[in-house]
Design a protein around this motif. Structure first.
Motif, PDB file in Angstrom:
ATOM      1  N   GLU A 316      -5.701  14.370 -13.678  1.00 56.54           N
ATOM      2  CA  GLU A 316      -4.894  13.292 -14.264  1.00 56.54           C
ATOM      3  C   GLU A 316      -5.018  13.225 -15.787  1.00 56.54           C
ATOM      4  O   GLU A 316      -4.035  13.035 -16.502  1.00 56.54           O
ATOM      5  N   ASP A 321       1.597  15.350 -15.072  1.00 58.01           N
ATOM      6  CA  ASP A 321       2.747  14.703 -14.444  1.00 58.01           C
ATOM      7  C   ASP A 321       3.918  14.682 -15.431  1.00 58.01           C
ATOM      8  O   ASP A 321       5.071  14.870 -15.064  1.00 58.01           O
ATOM      9  N   PHE A 324       5.432  18.363 -15.305  1.00 51.65           N
ATOM     10  CA  PHE A 324       6.353  18.771 -14.226  1.00 51.65           C
ATOM     11  C   PHE A 324       7.579  17.874 -14.175  1.00 51.65           C
ATOM     12  O   PHE A 324       8.648  18.305 -13.785  1.00 51.65           O
ATOM     13  N   ASN A 325       7.424  16.612 -14.632  1.00 51.25           N
ATOM     14  CA  ASN A 325       8.608  15.753 -14.682  1.00 51.25           C
ATOM     15  C   ASN A 325       9.598  16.188 -15.771  1.00 51.25           C
ATOM     16  O   ASN A 325      10.775  15.837 -15.720  1.00 51.25           O
ATOM     17  N   TRP A 346      -1.847  16.852  -5.821  1.00 51.88           N
ATOM     18  CA  TRP A 346      -0.561  16.257  -6.186  1.00 51.88           C
ATOM     19  C   TRP A 346      -0.023  16.859  -7.491  1.00 51.88           C
ATOM     20  O   TRP A 346       1.196  16.988  -7.658  1.00 51.88           O
ATOM     21  N   ILE A 347      -0.905  17.312  -8.355  1.00 54.85           N
ATOM     22  CA  ILE A 347      -0.440  17.923  -9.614  1.00 54.85           C
ATOM     23  C   ILE A 347       0.012  19.367  -9.331  1.00 54.85           C
ATOM     24  O   ILE A 347       1.081  19.791  -9.775  1.00 54.85           O
ATOM     25  N   GLU A 348      -0.818  20.083  -8.562  1.00 50.12           N
ATOM     26  CA  GLU A 348      -0.431  21.464  -8.203  1.00 50.12           C
ATOM     27  C   GLU A 348       0.928  21.440  -7.491  1.00 50.12           C
ATOM     28  O   GLU A 348       1.805  22.258  -7.788  1.00 50.12           O
ATOM     29  N   ASN A 349       1.080  20.482  -6.556  1.00 52.03           N
ATOM     30  CA  ASN A 349       2.347  20.413  -5.807  1.00 52.03           C
ATOM     31  C   ASN A 349       3.526  20.090  -6.723  1.00 52.03           C
ATOM     32  O   ASN A 349       4.620  20.625  -6.554  1.00 52.03           O
ATOM     33  N   GLY A 350       3.312  19.208  -7.682  1.00 48.49           N
ATOM     34  CA  GLY A 350       4.365  18.852  -8.637  1.00 48.49           C
ATOM     35  C   GLY A 350       4.807  20.078  -9.426  1.00 48.49           C
ATOM     36  O   GLY A 350       6.007  20.301  -9.669  1.00 48.49           O
ATOM     37  N   ILE A 351       3.832  20.909  -9.811  1.00 46.68           N
ATOM     38  CA  ILE A 351       4.175  22.110 -10.594  1.00 46.68           C
ATOM     39  C   ILE A 351       4.866  23.135  -9.688  1.00 46.68           C
ATOM     40  O   ILE A 351       5.841  23.794 -10.099  1.00 46.68           O
ATOM     41  N   GLN A 353       6.680  22.494  -7.127  1.00 45.13           N
ATOM     42  CA  GLN A 353       8.049  21.997  -6.943  1.00 45.13           C
ATOM     43  C   GLN A 353       8.918  22.391  -8.150  1.00 45.13           C
ATOM     44  O   GLN A 353      10.051  22.870  -7.997  1.00 45.13           O
ATOM     45  N   ALA A 354       8.359  22.199  -9.358  1.00 44.27           N
ATOM     46  CA  ALA A 354       9.101  22.560 -10.582  1.00 44.27           C
ATOM     47  C   ALA A 354       9.398  24.056 -10.600  1.00 44.27           C
ATOM     48  O   ALA A 354      10.487  24.493 -10.998  1.00 44.27           O
TER      49      ALA A 354
END
Ligand code: ADP
Length: 487
Positions: A316, A321, A324-325, A346-351, A353-354
Protein backbone atom coordinates in the motif's frame (compact mmCIF):
# COMPACT_ATOMS: atom_id res chain seq x y z
CA UNK A 1 40.34 0.01 4.92
CA UNK A 2 41.71 -1.25 8.25
CA UNK A 3 40.48 0.83 11.16
CA UNK A 4 43.23 1.92 13.56
CA UNK A 5 42.24 0.37 16.87
CA UNK A 6 43.33 2.53 19.75
CA UNK A 7 41.29 3.49 22.79
CA UNK A 8 39.88 6.56 21.01
CA UNK A 9 38.40 4.53 18.12
CA UNK A 10 34.64 4.36 18.40
CA UNK A 11 33.34 0.81 18.41
CA UNK A 12 29.85 0.28 17.04
CA UNK A 13 27.92 -2.95 16.55
CA UNK A 14 25.25 -2.87 13.83
CA UNK A 15 22.42 -5.13 14.94
CA UNK A 16 20.34 -5.88 11.86
CA UNK A 17 17.99 -8.60 10.65
CA UNK A 18 18.66 -7.78 6.98
CA UNK A 19 22.01 -7.56 5.26
CA UNK A 20 22.41 -7.14 1.50
CA UNK A 21 23.25 -9.20 -0.47
CA UNK A 22 22.66 -12.15 1.89
CA UNK A 23 19.26 -11.34 3.37
CA UNK A 24 17.65 -8.29 1.82
CA UNK A 25 13.95 -7.53 1.83
CA UNK A 26 14.09 -3.79 1.26
CA UNK A 27 16.05 -0.62 1.92
CA UNK A 28 17.18 -1.69 5.39
CA UNK A 29 19.18 -4.53 3.82
CA UNK A 30 20.86 -2.10 1.42
CA UNK A 31 21.74 0.32 4.21
CA UNK A 32 23.11 -2.40 6.48
CA UNK A 33 25.16 -3.67 3.54
CA UNK A 34 26.71 -0.34 2.63
CA UNK A 35 26.77 2.14 5.56
CA UNK A 36 29.18 0.10 7.74
CA UNK A 37 31.72 0.15 4.92
CA UNK A 38 31.49 3.94 4.68
CA UNK A 39 31.72 4.30 8.47
CA UNK A 40 34.87 2.21 8.58
CA UNK A 41 36.34 4.47 5.93
CA UNK A 42 35.43 7.37 8.24
CA UNK A 43 37.49 5.70 11.00
CA UNK A 44 34.73 4.05 13.06
CA UNK A 45 35.28 0.41 14.08
CA UNK A 46 31.90 -0.88 12.90
CA UNK A 47 30.98 -4.53 12.90
CA UNK A 48 27.75 -6.23 11.94
CA UNK A 49 25.74 -8.99 13.58
CA UNK A 50 22.83 -10.59 11.76
CA UNK A 51 20.87 -13.87 11.91
CA UNK A 52 21.86 -16.63 9.50
CA UNK A 53 18.37 -16.99 8.03
CA UNK A 54 17.85 -19.91 5.63
CA UNK A 55 20.03 -19.37 2.55
CA UNK A 56 22.31 -16.74 4.10
CA UNK A 57 25.34 -19.01 4.60
CA UNK A 58 24.83 -20.53 1.15
CA UNK A 59 24.82 -17.05 -0.39
CA UNK A 60 27.94 -16.10 1.56
CA UNK A 61 29.63 -19.29 0.30
CA UNK A 62 28.60 -18.47 -3.25
CA UNK A 63 30.20 -15.04 -2.77
CA UNK A 64 33.38 -16.96 -1.77
CA UNK A 65 33.57 -15.37 1.68
CA UNK A 66 36.02 -17.01 4.04
CA UNK A 67 34.02 -18.06 7.10
CA UNK A 68 35.11 -19.49 10.42
CA UNK A 69 32.94 -20.70 13.27
CA UNK A 70 33.94 -19.17 16.56
CA UNK A 71 34.88 -21.60 19.36
CA UNK A 72 32.47 -19.87 21.72
CA UNK A 73 28.75 -19.74 21.11
CA UNK A 74 26.43 -16.95 22.22
CA UNK A 75 23.69 -17.69 24.74
CA UNK A 76 20.45 -15.94 25.60
CA UNK A 77 18.12 -16.78 28.46
CA UNK A 78 14.60 -16.57 27.08
CA UNK A 79 11.33 -18.29 27.92
CA UNK A 80 12.94 -20.29 30.72
CA UNK A 81 15.60 -21.90 28.59
CA UNK A 82 18.97 -21.17 27.09
CA UNK A 83 18.99 -20.30 23.38
CA UNK A 84 22.44 -20.76 21.87
CA UNK A 85 23.77 -19.76 18.47
CA UNK A 86 26.96 -20.48 16.59
CA UNK A 87 28.92 -17.39 15.65
CA UNK A 88 30.16 -17.56 12.07
CA UNK A 89 32.77 -14.89 11.48
CA UNK A 90 33.58 -13.38 8.13
CA UNK A 91 34.52 -10.09 6.50
CA UNK A 92 32.28 -8.42 3.95
CA UNK A 93 34.14 -5.66 2.11
CA UNK A 94 36.50 -5.53 5.11
CA UNK A 95 33.61 -5.14 7.57
CA UNK A 96 33.83 -7.82 10.30
CA UNK A 97 30.48 -9.60 10.15
CA UNK A 98 28.99 -12.20 12.48
CA UNK A 99 26.24 -14.53 11.30
CA UNK A 100 24.34 -16.13 14.19
CA UNK A 101 23.26 -19.63 13.27
CA UNK A 102 20.59 -21.26 15.41
CA UNK A 103 17.26 -23.05 15.23
CA UNK A 104 15.62 -19.74 16.18
CA UNK A 105 16.48 -18.44 12.70
CA UNK A 106 15.51 -21.53 10.71
CA UNK A 107 12.04 -20.31 9.75
CA UNK A 108 10.77 -17.53 7.51
CA UNK A 109 12.67 -14.30 7.88
CA UNK A 110 9.65 -12.13 8.62
CA UNK A 111 6.43 -13.65 9.97
CA UNK A 112 3.11 -12.81 8.34
CA UNK A 113 1.42 -12.87 11.76
CA UNK A 114 3.11 -11.45 14.80
CA UNK A 115 2.54 -13.14 18.15
CA UNK A 116 4.59 -14.39 21.08
CA UNK A 117 6.10 -17.28 19.11
CA UNK A 118 6.87 -15.40 15.91
CA UNK A 119 8.25 -12.37 17.81
CA UNK A 120 10.52 -14.51 20.00
CA UNK A 121 13.41 -15.00 17.49
CA UNK A 122 13.82 -11.21 17.33
CA UNK A 123 14.10 -10.88 21.11
CA UNK A 124 16.50 -13.84 21.25
CA UNK A 125 18.59 -12.29 18.46
CA UNK A 126 18.89 -8.99 20.38
CA UNK A 127 20.01 -10.74 23.56
CA UNK A 128 22.52 -12.84 21.62
CA UNK A 129 23.83 -9.61 20.06
CA UNK A 130 24.32 -8.24 23.59
CA UNK A 131 26.21 -11.44 24.47
CA UNK A 132 28.41 -11.37 21.36
CA UNK A 133 31.15 -9.52 23.24
CA UNK A 134 31.70 -12.71 25.27
CA UNK A 135 32.29 -14.82 22.17
CA UNK A 136 34.65 -12.45 20.32
CA UNK A 137 37.42 -10.38 21.76
CA UNK A 138 35.71 -7.04 21.15
CA UNK A 139 33.12 -4.96 22.98
CA UNK A 140 31.12 -2.17 21.33
CA UNK A 141 30.65 1.30 22.81
CA UNK A 142 27.32 1.64 21.02
CA UNK A 143 24.72 -0.81 19.75
CA UNK A 144 23.18 0.54 16.55
CA UNK A 145 19.75 -1.06 16.03
CA UNK A 146 17.43 -0.90 13.06
CA UNK A 147 13.62 -1.02 12.95
CA UNK A 148 11.31 -3.03 15.20
CA UNK A 149 13.15 -6.29 14.51
CA UNK A 150 16.10 -5.17 16.66
CA UNK A 151 14.19 -2.71 18.86
CA UNK A 152 14.16 -5.20 21.73
CA UNK A 153 17.85 -4.44 22.29
CA UNK A 154 17.43 -0.88 23.61
CA UNK A 155 14.40 -2.11 25.57
CA UNK A 156 16.60 -4.75 27.20
CA UNK A 157 19.29 -2.19 28.03
CA UNK A 158 16.63 -0.10 29.76
CA UNK A 159 14.28 -2.64 31.34
CA UNK A 160 15.73 -6.15 31.37
CA UNK A 161 16.47 -7.48 34.85
CA UNK A 162 20.10 -8.15 33.96
CA UNK A 163 21.01 -6.05 30.91
CA UNK A 164 19.75 -2.78 32.39
CA UNK A 165 22.63 -2.94 34.83
CA UNK A 166 25.23 -2.78 32.06
CA UNK A 167 24.68 0.94 31.35
CA UNK A 168 25.42 0.53 27.64
CA UNK A 169 24.31 2.91 24.91
CA UNK A 170 22.12 2.29 21.92
CA UNK A 171 20.85 4.02 18.81
CA UNK A 172 17.58 3.18 17.14
CA UNK A 173 17.37 3.96 13.43
CA UNK A 174 13.86 4.04 11.98
CA UNK A 175 13.84 2.85 8.38
CA UNK A 176 10.06 2.53 8.26
CA UNK A 177 7.78 3.47 11.13
CA UNK A 178 4.84 1.64 9.52
CA UNK A 179 6.19 -1.65 10.88
CA UNK A 180 6.21 -1.56 14.67
CA UNK A 181 6.27 -5.10 16.04
CA UNK A 182 2.93 -5.08 17.85
CA UNK A 183 1.61 -8.19 19.65
CA UNK A 184 0.00 -9.32 22.90
CA UNK A 185 1.98 -8.87 26.13
CA UNK A 186 1.31 -12.31 27.61
CA UNK A 187 3.56 -14.31 28.01
CA UNK A 188 6.26 -12.15 26.40
CA UNK A 189 6.93 -9.92 29.39
CA UNK A 190 7.60 -12.88 31.63
CA UNK A 191 9.56 -14.87 29.03
CA UNK A 192 11.77 -11.96 27.97
CA UNK A 193 13.08 -11.03 31.39
CA UNK A 194 11.85 -7.44 31.16
CA UNK A 195 10.74 -5.83 34.41
CA UNK A 196 6.93 -5.90 34.61
CA UNK A 197 6.92 -2.12 35.04
CA UNK A 198 8.37 -1.77 31.53
CA UNK A 199 4.83 -2.33 30.30
CA UNK A 200 3.17 1.04 30.76
CA UNK A 201 2.03 3.86 28.50
CA UNK A 202 5.27 5.80 28.75
CA UNK A 203 7.37 2.75 27.82
CA UNK A 204 6.41 -0.11 25.47
CA UNK A 205 2.70 -0.49 26.12
CA UNK A 206 0.54 0.56 23.17
CA UNK A 207 -3.23 0.26 23.52
CA UNK A 208 -2.90 -2.88 25.61
CA UNK A 209 -0.34 -4.46 23.30
CA UNK A 210 3.45 -4.62 23.24
CA UNK A 211 4.92 -2.22 20.68
CA UNK A 212 8.60 -3.04 20.27
CA UNK A 213 9.34 -0.02 18.08
CA UNK A 214 7.78 2.34 20.60
CA UNK A 215 9.84 0.67 23.34
CA UNK A 216 12.99 1.08 21.22
CA UNK A 217 12.28 4.76 20.54
CA UNK A 218 11.64 5.54 24.20
CA UNK A 219 14.57 3.54 25.57
CA UNK A 220 17.35 4.17 23.01
CA UNK A 221 19.95 6.76 23.88
CA UNK A 222 19.41 8.41 20.48
CA UNK A 223 17.05 7.91 17.55
CA UNK A 224 17.58 8.62 13.90
CA UNK A 225 15.56 8.19 10.78
CA UNK A 226 16.50 8.07 7.14
CA UNK A 227 15.67 11.53 5.84
CA UNK A 228 15.15 14.99 7.33
CA UNK A 229 11.64 15.31 5.85
CA UNK A 230 10.56 11.93 7.25
CA UNK A 231 11.92 12.95 10.67
CA UNK A 232 9.41 15.82 10.62
CA UNK A 233 6.56 13.87 9.04
CA UNK A 234 6.59 11.07 11.63
CA UNK A 235 5.80 13.59 14.35
CA UNK A 236 2.41 14.25 12.72
CA UNK A 237 -0.80 12.29 13.21
CA UNK A 238 -1.38 12.06 9.42
CA UNK A 239 1.86 10.13 9.06
CA UNK A 240 2.21 7.92 12.12
CA UNK A 241 -1.17 8.03 13.87
CA UNK A 242 -0.93 7.14 17.56
CA UNK A 243 2.85 6.81 17.57
CA UNK A 244 3.31 10.41 16.40
CA UNK A 245 2.81 11.77 19.94
CA UNK A 246 5.67 9.60 21.22
CA UNK A 247 7.92 10.70 18.37
CA UNK A 248 7.06 14.34 19.07
CA UNK A 249 7.83 13.80 22.76
CA UNK A 250 11.19 12.22 21.88
CA UNK A 251 12.08 14.77 19.18
CA UNK A 252 15.10 16.19 21.03
CA UNK A 253 16.92 12.90 20.49
CA UNK A 254 15.69 12.40 16.91
CA UNK A 255 17.64 13.31 13.77
CA UNK A 256 17.09 12.71 10.06
CA UNK A 257 20.06 11.48 8.02
CA UNK A 258 19.50 10.68 4.37
CA UNK A 259 20.65 7.28 3.12
CA UNK A 260 23.46 6.95 0.63
CA UNK A 261 23.95 4.31 -2.03
CA UNK A 262 26.59 1.72 -2.64
CA UNK A 263 27.67 3.62 -5.75
CA UNK A 264 30.16 0.94 -6.76
CA UNK A 265 27.45 -1.69 -6.80
CA UNK A 266 24.94 0.59 -8.50
CA UNK A 267 27.17 1.82 -11.29
CA UNK A 268 26.00 1.76 -14.91
CA UNK A 269 29.63 2.05 -16.06
CA UNK A 270 30.70 -1.19 -14.37
CA UNK A 271 27.46 -3.14 -13.81
CA UNK A 272 27.94 -6.71 -15.05
CA UNK A 273 24.26 -7.63 -15.00
CA UNK A 274 23.26 -5.25 -17.80
CA UNK A 275 23.87 -5.94 -21.51
CA UNK A 276 25.87 -2.72 -22.13
CA UNK A 277 27.54 -0.23 -19.85
CA UNK A 278 27.22 3.54 -20.05
CA UNK A 279 28.22 6.70 -18.23
CA UNK A 280 27.75 10.46 -18.35
CA UNK A 281 30.51 10.55 -20.98
CA UNK A 282 28.94 7.96 -23.26
CA UNK A 283 25.24 7.17 -23.06
CA UNK A 284 25.07 4.80 -26.05
CA UNK A 285 24.88 1.64 -23.90
CA UNK A 286 21.61 2.85 -22.38
CA UNK A 287 19.71 2.32 -25.63
CA UNK A 288 21.12 -1.23 -25.85
CA UNK A 289 19.69 -1.83 -22.36
CA UNK A 290 16.34 -0.34 -23.40
CA UNK A 291 16.12 -2.70 -26.39
CA UNK A 292 16.94 -5.71 -24.23
CA UNK A 293 14.35 -4.64 -21.66
CA UNK A 294 11.66 -4.24 -24.34
CA UNK A 295 12.53 -7.70 -25.67
CA UNK A 296 12.31 -9.22 -22.17
CA UNK A 297 8.87 -7.62 -21.81
CA UNK A 298 7.75 -9.08 -25.15
CA UNK A 299 7.51 -5.67 -26.84
CA UNK A 300 8.92 -4.44 -30.16
CA UNK A 301 12.52 -3.44 -29.35
CA UNK A 302 12.65 -0.71 -31.98
CA UNK A 303 9.85 1.22 -30.27
CA UNK A 304 11.06 4.66 -29.18
CA UNK A 305 8.11 5.51 -26.93
CA UNK A 306 9.06 6.36 -23.36
CA UNK A 307 9.47 3.35 -21.09
CA UNK A 308 8.19 3.94 -17.57
CA UNK A 309 9.63 1.49 -15.05
CA UNK A 310 8.87 0.63 -11.42
CA UNK A 311 10.90 -1.66 -9.13
CA UNK A 312 9.15 -2.04 -5.84
CA UNK A 313 7.53 -4.04 -3.12
CA UNK A 314 3.86 -4.02 -4.12
CA UNK A 315 2.45 -2.77 -0.83
CA UNK A 316 0.00 0.00 0.00
CA UNK A 317 2.82 2.40 0.95
CA UNK A 318 4.08 2.51 -2.62
CA UNK A 319 0.93 3.97 -4.22
CA UNK A 320 0.41 1.30 -6.91
CA UNK A 321 -3.37 1.64 -6.81
CA UNK A 322 -2.77 5.02 -8.49
CA UNK A 323 -0.57 3.30 -11.06
CA UNK A 324 -3.01 0.58 -12.13
CA UNK A 325 -5.93 3.00 -12.02
CA UNK A 326 -4.00 5.28 -14.39
CA UNK A 327 -3.05 2.46 -16.80
CA UNK A 328 -5.58 3.59 -19.43
CA UNK A 329 -4.32 7.18 -19.39
CA UNK A 330 -0.71 5.97 -19.55
CA UNK A 331 -1.53 3.69 -22.51
CA UNK A 332 -3.16 6.63 -24.32
CA UNK A 333 0.14 8.56 -24.22
CA UNK A 334 1.80 5.62 -26.03
CA UNK A 335 4.24 5.02 -23.16
CA UNK A 336 5.12 1.52 -21.96
CA UNK A 337 4.76 0.68 -18.27
CA UNK A 338 7.02 -2.09 -16.93
CA UNK A 339 6.70 -3.10 -13.30
CA UNK A 340 8.95 -5.48 -11.33
CA UNK A 341 7.66 -6.44 -7.92
CA UNK A 342 5.59 -8.63 -5.71
CA UNK A 343 3.51 -8.12 -2.62
CA UNK A 344 -0.16 -7.80 -1.75
CA UNK A 345 -2.58 -9.82 -3.87
CA UNK A 346 -4.97 -6.94 -4.48
CA UNK A 347 -2.15 -4.81 -5.93
CA UNK A 348 -0.72 -7.64 -8.03
CA UNK A 349 -4.24 -8.38 -9.30
CA UNK A 350 -4.83 -4.71 -10.14
CA UNK A 351 -1.65 -4.64 -12.22
CA UNK A 352 -2.46 -7.98 -13.89
CA UNK A 353 -5.88 -6.56 -14.81
CA UNK A 354 -4.18 -3.47 -16.30
CA UNK A 355 -1.84 -5.80 -18.23
CA UNK A 356 -4.84 -7.73 -19.60
CA UNK A 357 -6.63 -4.49 -20.55
CA UNK A 358 -3.58 -2.87 -22.17
CA UNK A 359 -1.33 -5.75 -23.31
CA UNK A 360 0.64 -3.53 -25.70
CA UNK A 361 1.57 -1.09 -22.97
CA UNK A 362 1.67 -2.77 -19.56
CA UNK A 363 3.90 -5.61 -18.38
CA UNK A 364 4.28 -7.02 -14.87
CA UNK A 365 7.40 -9.00 -14.00
CA UNK A 366 6.12 -10.65 -10.87
CA UNK A 367 8.63 -11.53 -8.18
CA UNK A 368 11.87 -10.40 -6.63
CA UNK A 369 14.70 -10.45 -9.16
CA UNK A 370 17.89 -8.54 -8.45
CA UNK A 371 19.55 -8.86 -11.92
CA UNK A 372 16.30 -7.96 -13.67
CA UNK A 373 15.96 -4.90 -11.43
CA UNK A 374 19.29 -3.65 -12.84
CA UNK A 375 17.94 -4.03 -16.37
CA UNK A 376 14.84 -1.99 -15.48
CA UNK A 377 16.92 0.77 -13.89
CA UNK A 378 19.26 0.80 -16.91
CA UNK A 379 16.75 0.30 -19.72
CA UNK A 380 13.96 2.59 -18.51
CA UNK A 381 13.45 6.22 -19.44
CA UNK A 382 11.22 7.26 -16.54
CA UNK A 383 11.19 5.79 -13.02
CA UNK A 384 7.77 6.08 -11.39
CA UNK A 385 7.56 6.13 -7.58
CA UNK A 386 4.24 7.59 -6.40
CA UNK A 387 4.67 6.61 -2.72
CA UNK A 388 2.00 7.46 -0.17
CA UNK A 389 4.86 7.77 2.31
CA UNK A 390 8.56 7.09 1.82
CA UNK A 391 11.05 7.21 4.69
CA UNK A 392 14.01 7.68 2.33
CA UNK A 393 13.70 5.56 -0.77
CA UNK A 394 16.71 4.15 -2.56
CA UNK A 395 15.10 3.29 -5.87
CA UNK A 396 14.80 6.90 -6.99
CA UNK A 397 18.52 7.39 -6.33
CA UNK A 398 19.44 4.17 -8.15
CA UNK A 399 17.31 5.21 -11.12
CA UNK A 400 19.05 8.59 -11.31
CA UNK A 401 22.46 6.85 -11.27
CA UNK A 402 21.26 4.92 -14.34
CA UNK A 403 19.95 8.01 -16.15
CA UNK A 404 16.31 7.02 -15.65
CA UNK A 405 14.45 10.20 -14.74
CA UNK A 406 12.35 9.88 -11.56
CA UNK A 407 8.70 10.92 -11.30
CA UNK A 408 7.89 10.89 -7.60
CA UNK A 409 5.46 12.12 -5.03
CA UNK A 410 6.88 14.87 -2.84
CA UNK A 411 7.04 12.97 0.41
CA UNK A 412 9.71 11.85 2.90
CA UNK A 413 13.10 11.17 1.40
CA UNK A 414 11.73 11.59 -2.13
CA UNK A 415 11.26 15.25 -1.29
CA UNK A 416 14.87 15.46 -0.10
CA UNK A 417 16.38 13.88 -3.22
CA UNK A 418 14.18 14.63 -6.27
CA UNK A 419 13.63 18.22 -7.36
CA UNK A 420 11.24 19.25 -10.10
CA UNK A 421 12.93 20.40 -13.30
CA UNK A 422 10.26 23.04 -13.77
CA UNK A 423 11.24 24.94 -10.62
CA UNK A 424 12.96 28.22 -11.45
CA UNK A 425 16.23 26.76 -10.17
CA UNK A 426 15.80 23.53 -12.20
CA UNK A 427 16.05 19.96 -10.93
CA UNK A 428 16.62 16.29 -11.62
CA UNK A 429 13.10 14.85 -12.02
CA UNK A 430 9.36 15.49 -11.85
CA UNK A 431 7.37 15.74 -8.64
CA UNK A 432 3.75 16.01 -7.51
CA UNK A 433 2.09 16.50 -4.17
CA UNK A 434 -1.55 15.37 -4.23
CA UNK A 435 -1.85 11.66 -3.62
CA UNK A 436 -4.23 10.76 -6.47
CA UNK A 437 -4.26 9.76 -10.13
CA UNK A 438 -4.65 13.37 -11.30
CA UNK A 439 -1.65 14.50 -9.28
CA UNK A 440 0.49 11.65 -10.55
CA UNK A 441 -0.61 12.07 -14.18
CA UNK A 442 0.19 15.80 -14.02
CA UNK A 443 3.83 14.98 -13.31
CA UNK A 444 3.96 11.91 -15.55
CA UNK A 445 2.50 13.80 -18.54
CA UNK A 446 5.06 16.56 -18.13
CA UNK A 447 7.84 13.95 -18.12
CA UNK A 448 6.45 12.19 -21.21
CA UNK A 449 6.23 15.49 -23.12
CA UNK A 450 9.76 16.44 -22.08
CA UNK A 451 11.05 13.03 -23.19
CA UNK A 452 10.19 13.95 -26.77
CA UNK A 453 12.67 16.86 -26.60
CA UNK A 454 15.85 14.78 -26.74
CA UNK A 455 18.21 17.60 -25.84
CA UNK A 456 16.21 18.73 -22.80
CA UNK A 457 15.79 15.09 -21.74
CA UNK A 458 19.50 14.30 -21.92
CA UNK A 459 20.17 17.35 -19.74
CA UNK A 460 17.79 16.04 -17.05
CA UNK A 461 19.29 12.53 -17.27
CA UNK A 462 22.79 13.90 -16.81
CA UNK A 463 21.68 16.06 -13.89
CA UNK A 464 20.53 12.91 -12.05
CA UNK A 465 23.56 10.84 -13.05
CA UNK A 466 25.86 13.51 -11.63
CA UNK A 467 24.16 13.70 -8.22
CA UNK A 468 26.37 12.67 -5.31
CA UNK A 469 24.70 9.65 -3.74
CA UNK A 470 27.78 8.36 -1.92
CA UNK A 471 27.59 7.61 1.79
CA UNK A 472 30.44 10.03 2.56
CA UNK A 473 28.35 12.92 3.88
CA UNK A 474 25.81 10.79 5.74
CA UNK A 475 28.52 8.56 7.24
CA UNK A 476 30.02 11.77 8.67
CA UNK A 477 26.64 12.66 10.21
CA UNK A 478 26.31 9.19 11.78
CA UNK A 479 29.82 9.48 13.15
CA UNK A 480 28.89 12.84 14.66
CA UNK A 481 25.87 11.21 16.32
CA UNK A 482 28.08 8.46 17.81
CA UNK A 483 30.54 11.06 19.08
CA UNK A 484 27.75 13.14 20.65
CA UNK A 485 26.55 10.03 22.45
CA UNK A 486 29.96 9.31 23.93
CA UNK A 487 30.30 12.76 25.51
P1 ADP B 1 11.73 -0.14 0.58
O1 ADP B 1 12.88 -0.27 1.54
O2 ADP B 1 10.53 0.55 1.15
O3 ADP B 1 11.36 -1.44 -0.06
P2 ADP B 1 13.58 1.42 -1.04
O4 ADP B 1 13.39 2.24 -2.28
O5 ADP B 1 14.25 2.10 0.12
O6 ADP B 1 12.18 0.80 -0.64
O7 ADP B 1 14.49 0.14 -1.39
C1 ADP B 1 14.03 -0.85 -2.22
C2 ADP B 1 15.20 -1.72 -2.64
O8 ADP B 1 14.69 -3.02 -2.95
C3 ADP B 1 15.87 -1.21 -3.89
O9 ADP B 1 17.23 -1.62 -3.90
C4 ADP B 1 15.10 -1.94 -5.01
O10 ADP B 1 15.84 -2.06 -6.20
C5 ADP B 1 14.88 -3.29 -4.35
N1 ADP B 1 13.69 -4.00 -4.83
C6 ADP B 1 12.39 -3.76 -4.53
N2 ADP B 1 11.58 -4.64 -5.15
C7 ADP B 1 12.38 -5.44 -5.88
C8 ADP B 1 12.14 -6.56 -6.76
N3 ADP B 1 10.92 -7.00 -7.00
N4 ADP B 1 13.20 -7.16 -7.35
C9 ADP B 1 14.46 -6.70 -7.10
N5 ADP B 1 14.75 -5.67 -6.29
C10 ADP B 1 13.72 -5.05 -5.68
Amino acid sequence: MAVKNDSSTLKVLFVTTELAPFSKVGGLGDVAGSLPKALRQAGVDVRVVTPAWPGVIERAEAAKLKMTTSKSKVYAAYDWRIHSANVIKTEVDKVPTYFLKADDYAGDMYPSQLNFWTASPFAVFCMQALELKNAIDWEPDIYHCHDWTSAFLPCALAWHRYYRQTGQKSIMTLHNVAYQGVFEPYPFLDASGLEPWSFNSSTMEFYGQINLLKGGIVSATAVSTVSPTYANEIQTYESTRELSGILYQQRSKLRGIINGLDVKFWDPAGDKSIPANFSTKDLKGKSVCKKELLRRAGFDDSDDSPVIVCVSRLVEQKGFDMVFNAAGQIAETGAKLLILGSGNDWIENGIIQAQNDYPNNVKLFKGYDEPLSHLLYAGGDIFLMPSVFEPCGLSQMISMRYGTVPVVREVGGLRDTVFDVDRPEGGNGFTFLTCDVDGMMWALRRSIERYRDKQAWTKIMLEGMREDFTWDRSAGLYKEMYEDLMQ
